[in-house]
Design an enzyme around this catalytic site. Structure first.
Site, PDB file in Angstrom:
ATOM      1  CE  LYS A   1      -5.899   2.616   7.461  1.00 39.06           C
ATOM      2  NZ  LYS A   1      -5.214   3.623   6.604  1.00 39.06           N
TER       3      LYS A   1
ATOM      4  CD  GLU B   1      -2.419   1.374   2.731  1.00 41.32           C
ATOM      5  OE1 GLU B   1      -2.548   2.511   3.225  1.00 41.32           O
ATOM      6  OE2 GLU B   1      -2.787   0.337   3.313  1.00 41.32           O
TER       7      GLU B   1
END
Length: 214
Positions: free
Chosen positions: A134, A43
């Site tokens: 998340k 990421e």
């Protein structure tokens, strides 16, 4: 179908390394060091200078390796999300939920993983087509929070990020996490240019993850 396959790959890799850096070159070296250690999820944070270029180079470099999945992190708005998607980002991660970003990701069939802290935020996110939440920052919670969240909303797929390390990673997965985001505890040596140590730590994370899945 494209989005579904990406979601399956995210669950399969299990560990998403949140890559930051003060320079483009540092972020690239850190990413390669992480992959060399066996972690397949990257990421790339948009706090990195020229982040879209880094994403493009990583996607091109690992084009022939279907096990590597590259996404964009710290995406705060729809414009940045589209910039990342055009660069080749396969998923988008934000520190908070943004409806316009969700719409852009849905348009391009790209998974959107927004940061949420409350049940209200999570409900709002999944109503807008979000598939993975998340839990951020994970450091302010105990892994047992996942059981409390999933009691009224068992359909949630949660990826805790922030404060996840080699010691507590097993607790998060045992509590029901679909994947985890790992940052500081993995990337710390990169700040001093010790990329070999990053690879070593990545191997430890990968081995621990394999033990947990067994």
């Amino acid at each position: 179908m494209k989005k579904w396959k990406t979601l399956q790959r995210l669950e399969s890799v299990g560990i998403i390394a949140v890559v930051r850096g003060d320079k483009k070159g540092e972020a690239l070296q850190t990413s390669h060091a992480i992959v060399a250690g066996g972690i397949k999820g990257i990421e790339l944070a948009f706090t990195v200078p020229q982040a879209n270029e880094v994403i493009r180079e990583l996607v091109e470099f690992y084009h022939d390796n279907s096990n590597i999945i590259v996404g964009a992190g710290t995406v705060l708005d729809a414009f940045t999300a589209r910039l990342a998607i055009v660069a080749g980002a396969q998923y988008i991660v934000s520190p908070s939920f943004d409806k316009a970003t969700a719409e852009v990701c849905n348009l391009y069939q790209i998974p959107y993983i927004p940061g949420c802290m409350t049940i209200t935020e999570m409900q709002k996110a999944i109503t807008s087509g979000v598939d993975i939440i998340k839990l951020f920052p994970g450091s302010v919670y105990d892994p047992s929070i996942l059981k409390a969240i999933k009691a009224p909303m068992p359909q949630l797929n949660i990826m805790p990020t922030g404060g996840v390390n080699l010691t507590n990673m097993i607790d998060w997965f045992n509590a029901g996490a679909i994947a985890v985001g790992v940052g500081g505890s993995l990337l710390a040596p990169a700040a001093s240019g010790n990329f070999d140590e990053v690879t070593k730590l990545a191997k430890q994370y990968k081995e621990k993850y394999q033990e947990i899945r067994k």
